[in-house]
Design an enzyme around this catalytic site. Structure first.
Site, mmCIF file in Angstrom:
data_model
loop_
_atom_site.group_PDB
_atom_site.id
_atom_site.type_symbol
_atom_site.label_atom_id
_atom_site.label_comp_id
_atom_site.label_asym_id
_atom_site.label_seq_id
_atom_site.Cartn_x
_atom_site.Cartn_y
_atom_site.Cartn_z
ATOM 1 N N GLU A 157 5.147 -16.698 -49.001
ATOM 2 C CA GLU A 157 3.795 -16.156 -48.871
ATOM 3 C C GLU A 157 3.786 -14.736 -49.440
ATOM 4 O O GLU A 157 4.171 -13.781 -48.779
ATOM 5 C CB GLU A 157 3.366 -16.161 -47.408
ATOM 6 C CG GLU A 157 1.927 -15.726 -47.183
ATOM 7 C CD GLU A 157 1.571 -15.598 -45.711
ATOM 8 O OE1 GLU A 157 0.403 -15.304 -45.420
ATOM 9 O OE2 GLU A 157 2.473 -15.786 -44.848
ATOM 10 N N HIS A 174 0.572 -7.676 -44.688
ATOM 11 C CA HIS A 174 1.580 -7.548 -45.742
ATOM 12 C C HIS A 174 1.659 -6.087 -46.207
ATOM 13 O O HIS A 174 0.652 -5.380 -46.253
ATOM 14 C CB HIS A 174 1.251 -8.468 -46.917
ATOM 15 C CG HIS A 174 1.424 -9.915 -46.611
ATOM 16 N ND1 HIS A 174 2.194 -10.761 -47.385
ATOM 17 C CD2 HIS A 174 0.931 -10.685 -45.609
ATOM 18 C CE1 HIS A 174 2.158 -11.982 -46.875
ATOM 19 N NE2 HIS A 174 1.397 -11.957 -45.793
ATOM 20 N N HIS A 227 -4.072 -20.240 -44.271
ATOM 21 C CA HIS A 227 -4.817 -19.818 -43.072
ATOM 22 C C HIS A 227 -6.297 -19.541 -43.383
ATOM 23 O O HIS A 227 -6.716 -18.400 -43.502
ATOM 24 C CB HIS A 227 -4.152 -18.677 -42.304
ATOM 25 C CG HIS A 227 -3.600 -17.525 -43.104
ATOM 26 N ND1 HIS A 227 -4.339 -16.819 -44.030
ATOM 27 C CD2 HIS A 227 -2.384 -16.931 -43.068
ATOM 28 C CE1 HIS A 227 -3.604 -15.854 -44.529
ATOM 29 N NE2 HIS A 227 -2.414 -15.904 -43.957
ATOM 30 N N ASN A 246 -8.861 -16.394 -42.753
ATOM 31 C CA ASN A 246 -8.125 -15.143 -42.582
ATOM 32 C C ASN A 246 -7.635 -14.610 -43.923
ATOM 33 O O ASN A 246 -7.065 -15.346 -44.727
ATOM 34 C CB ASN A 246 -6.938 -15.337 -41.639
ATOM 35 C CG ASN A 246 -7.370 -15.751 -40.244
ATOM 36 O OD1 ASN A 246 -7.034 -16.820 -39.767
ATOM 37 N ND2 ASN A 246 -8.150 -14.898 -39.596
ATOM 38 N N ALA A 247 -7.851 -13.316 -44.153
ATOM 39 C CA ALA A 247 -7.383 -12.626 -45.352
ATOM 40 C C ALA A 247 -7.915 -13.277 -46.630
ATOM 41 O O ALA A 247 -7.168 -13.528 -47.576
ATOM 42 C CB ALA A 247 -5.857 -12.565 -45.383
ATOM 43 N N GLY A 292 -7.687 -19.245 -31.194
ATOM 44 C CA GLY A 292 -8.789 -18.541 -30.565
ATOM 45 C C GLY A 292 -8.853 -17.070 -30.903
ATOM 46 O O GLY A 292 -9.817 -16.389 -30.511
ATOM 47 N N ASP A 336 1.719 -20.000 -38.036
ATOM 48 C CA ASP A 336 1.900 -18.655 -38.601
ATOM 49 C C ASP A 336 2.700 -17.811 -37.608
ATOM 50 O O ASP A 336 2.458 -16.612 -37.428
ATOM 51 C CB ASP A 336 0.550 -18.001 -38.912
ATOM 52 C CG ASP A 336 0.669 -16.810 -39.863
ATOM 53 O OD1 ASP A 336 1.685 -16.732 -40.577
ATOM 54 O OD2 ASP A 336 -0.230 -15.962 -39.876
ATOM 55 N N LEU A 358 -4.063 -8.021 -37.157
ATOM 56 C CA LEU A 358 -3.270 -9.159 -36.714
ATOM 57 C C LEU A 358 -2.059 -9.323 -37.623
ATOM 58 O O LEU A 358 -2.171 -9.246 -38.853
ATOM 59 C CB LEU A 358 -4.105 -10.443 -36.739
ATOM 60 C CG LEU A 358 -5.180 -10.577 -35.656
ATOM 61 C CD1 LEU A 358 -6.081 -11.770 -35.946
ATOM 62 C CD2 LEU A 358 -4.544 -10.718 -34.281
ATOM 63 N N GLY A 379 0.508 -12.149 -38.017
ATOM 64 C CA GLY A 379 0.987 -13.471 -37.628
ATOM 65 C C GLY A 379 0.466 -13.834 -36.255
ATOM 66 O O GLY A 379 -0.514 -13.266 -35.758
#
Length: 392
Positions: free
Chosen positions: A131, A143, A216, A219-220, A249, A275, A308, A310
Site C-alpha cells: 500500500e 502515510h 478501503h 477513506n483517503a 463504525g 486494515d 485515523l 489503520g
C-alpha cells in the site's frame, strides 16, 4: 487410503447456502463433500461441534499488523507468522500482510519475506499487499508524506518481476500512469486504487487500464458528490471493480456503508477488511508508525492530530458489525469476509468456500458469533473450548 474426518453437530455454510443436519467431510486437508449425517463414511473420524455454524475461514486482504507486530517494522518470516497467528484467533485463515509507504528497502524486504513465508508454508500467509508509496499526498491519511513518490521504471520492473502471488498493489493515478497500471495488471498484480484524489473520469480511466480493486472505500479518496462523483462514485458504478471496506463504525458511517452495499454494481462486490494494526490480539494501546506515536482510544487508532491510523478491527468484529449494525444476513456478511475476497483474488476454487477440492479453511462460530475453533488447511489452529483436540 486418505484420512477422513466428518464435522457434525453444527449448521454448514459453504459460501452460497446454509444447511442443517449435514456433515462436512474433510480428507487430506481439503473439503471432500457435504453430505447427510446418515451418509457419513464409516472410516471417517467424527469431529463433533455442538451447535453454531461451520463457515469458510475469513480472508483479509489488508493486514498491517497484529499480535504486537507491525509488518513495516518486522518484514520477516517470523513477523508474518506472528501476525497470522494473532488473526487466526479471530477467524482469519488467510491474509495478505500489508506493507505501507516506507523506504524502498523495507518494501523489498517485505516482498522477500512473504515469498519465503509462502514457500515454507507459514499458516495463513496468502500473499502480499503493498500500500504505497505510489499514492497522492493530498490523500495520504496516516502515510508519511516524505516517503510518498511517483513510480519509476525500475520500480515497475521490480514489481512485475516478483513471483509472489496474490499481490495487491494500492496506488494512485496521480503517481502512476495508466500505461504502468496496464503493465502491472498484465503481470498478474491486482492493482487497487486508493489514497487518491482522482476525479471520476480519472478513476474510470485507471479501471479501463486494468485496475480492478479499490482500497478501503470512502477513506483517503475523493468523495461522492452530486456533481463530482469522484473515486467513490466510479467504484460503485463499475461492475468489474471490487472494493475493500472497513466495517468498524469509525472509518465509515453505517448509513454510508449500507447505501454503498445497495448501490454497488456487480459482479464486483464490497469486501470486509480489517486494515489492522499491531494492537489486534494484545493489551498494549500504543505503537509507533514511521516514528509517530499511535494511540488506541475508544476503539480507534489515532495519530496525535486525530488522523485515523489503520484499525483495531478483526474479521469476526467486521462480521458482527455487518450483521448487528448494518442488518445484513449472516450469510452475506460471511461472503463479504471469505467468498468475495477469494473471487477478487481469483482463488475461489481453493479458498473462500467449503466446496469439493477447496482447502479446509474453516471457522466454527457460536450462535452469538464468537469464534469457537479455526482450521487452516484441515489443521486445528484455534480451539477456544479445548474440547476438540483433533488435528485434522
Amino acid at each position: 487410503m486418505s484420512e477422513r474426518h466428518a464435522f457434525v453437530g453444527a449448521d454448514i455454510f459453504d459460501g452460497e447456502r446454509r444447511v442443517a443436519g449435514h456433515a462436512l467431510l474433510i480428507a487430506d486437508g481439503r473439503v471432500e463433500a457435504i453430505c447427510g449425517t446418515g451418509e457419513t463414511p464409516l472410516d471417517a473420524t467424527v469431529v463433533r461441534c455442538e451447535g453454531g455454524l461451520l463457515a469458510p475461514g475469513f480472508i483479509d486482504i489488508q493486514v498491517n499488523g497484529g499480535g504486537g507486530v507491525l509488518f513495516n517494522d518486522e518484514p520477516t518470516v517470523d513477523g508474518i507468522a506472528r501476525i497470522c497467528a494473532a488473526h487466526a484467533r479471530f477467524g482469519a485463515t488467510s491474509l495478505l500482510p500489508t506493507v505501507i509507504t516506507d523506504r524502498p528497502e523495507v518494501m523489498a524486504a517485505a516482498i522477500e519475506a512473504v515469498a519465503e513465508a509462502t514457500c515454507i508454508g507459514v499458516a495463513g500467509c496468502l500473499g502480499i499487499h503493498v500500500e504505497g508509496p505510489f499514492i497522492a499526498i493530498a490523500r495520504k491519511g496516516a502515510h508519511e508524506a516524505g516517503l510518498i513518490r511517483r513510480m519509476t521504471g525500475p520500480d515497475l520492473e521490480m514489481l512485475c518481476a516478483t513471483a509472489v502471488r496474490p499481490f495487491v498493489l494500492t496506488l494512485a493515478p496521480e503517481s502512476v500512469s495508466n500505461a504502468q497500471i496496464a503493465r502491472l495488471a498484465g503481470a498478474g498484480i491486482h492493482v487497487s486504487i486508493g489514497h487518491s484524489d482522482a476525479d471520476h473520469a480519472t478513476a474510470r480511466a485507471a479501471f479501463a487500464a486494468g485496475a480492478r480493486g479499490v482500497t478501503h472505500l470512502f477513506n483517503a479518496m475523493s468523495p461522492l458528490g452530486h456533481r463530482s462523483p469522484g473515486l467513490v462514485g466510479a467504484t460503485l458504478e463499475c461492475g468489474d471493480v471490487w472494493a475493500g471496506i472497513i466495517a468498524d463504525g469509525h472509518h465509515v458511517h453505517p448509513t454510508a456503508l449500507a447505501l454503498a452495499l445497495r448501490a454497488k454494481s456487480g459482479p464486483g462486490r464490497l469486501m470486509a477488511i480489517s486494515d489492522a494494526m499491531p494492537t489486534v490480539g494484545i493489551d498494549s494501546d500504543t505503537f509507533t508508525l514511521n516514528g509517530r506515536r499511535v494511540v488506541r482510544r475508544d476503539g480507534r487508532l489515532v495519530l496525535a492530530d486525530g488522523t485515523l491510523a489503520g484499525s483495531d478491527l478483526t474479521m469476526i468484529g467486521a462480521v458482527r458489525y455487518l450483521v448487528r449494525t448494518i442488518g445484513l444476513p449472516i450469510e452475506e456478511a460471511l461472503r463479504m469476509s471469505a467468498l468475495y475476497p477469494a473471487r477478487y483474488l481469483g482463488i475461489e476454487a481453493t479458498r473462500g468456500a467449503l466446496t469439493p477440492g477447496a482447502w479446509a479453511d474453516i471457522v466454527w462460530l457460536s450462535d452469538g458469533l464468537d469464534v469457537e475453533a479455526v482450521w487452516i488447511e484441515g489443521r486445528l489452529r484455534v480451539d477456544r473450548s479445548g474440547a476438540l483436540g483433533v488435528p485434522v
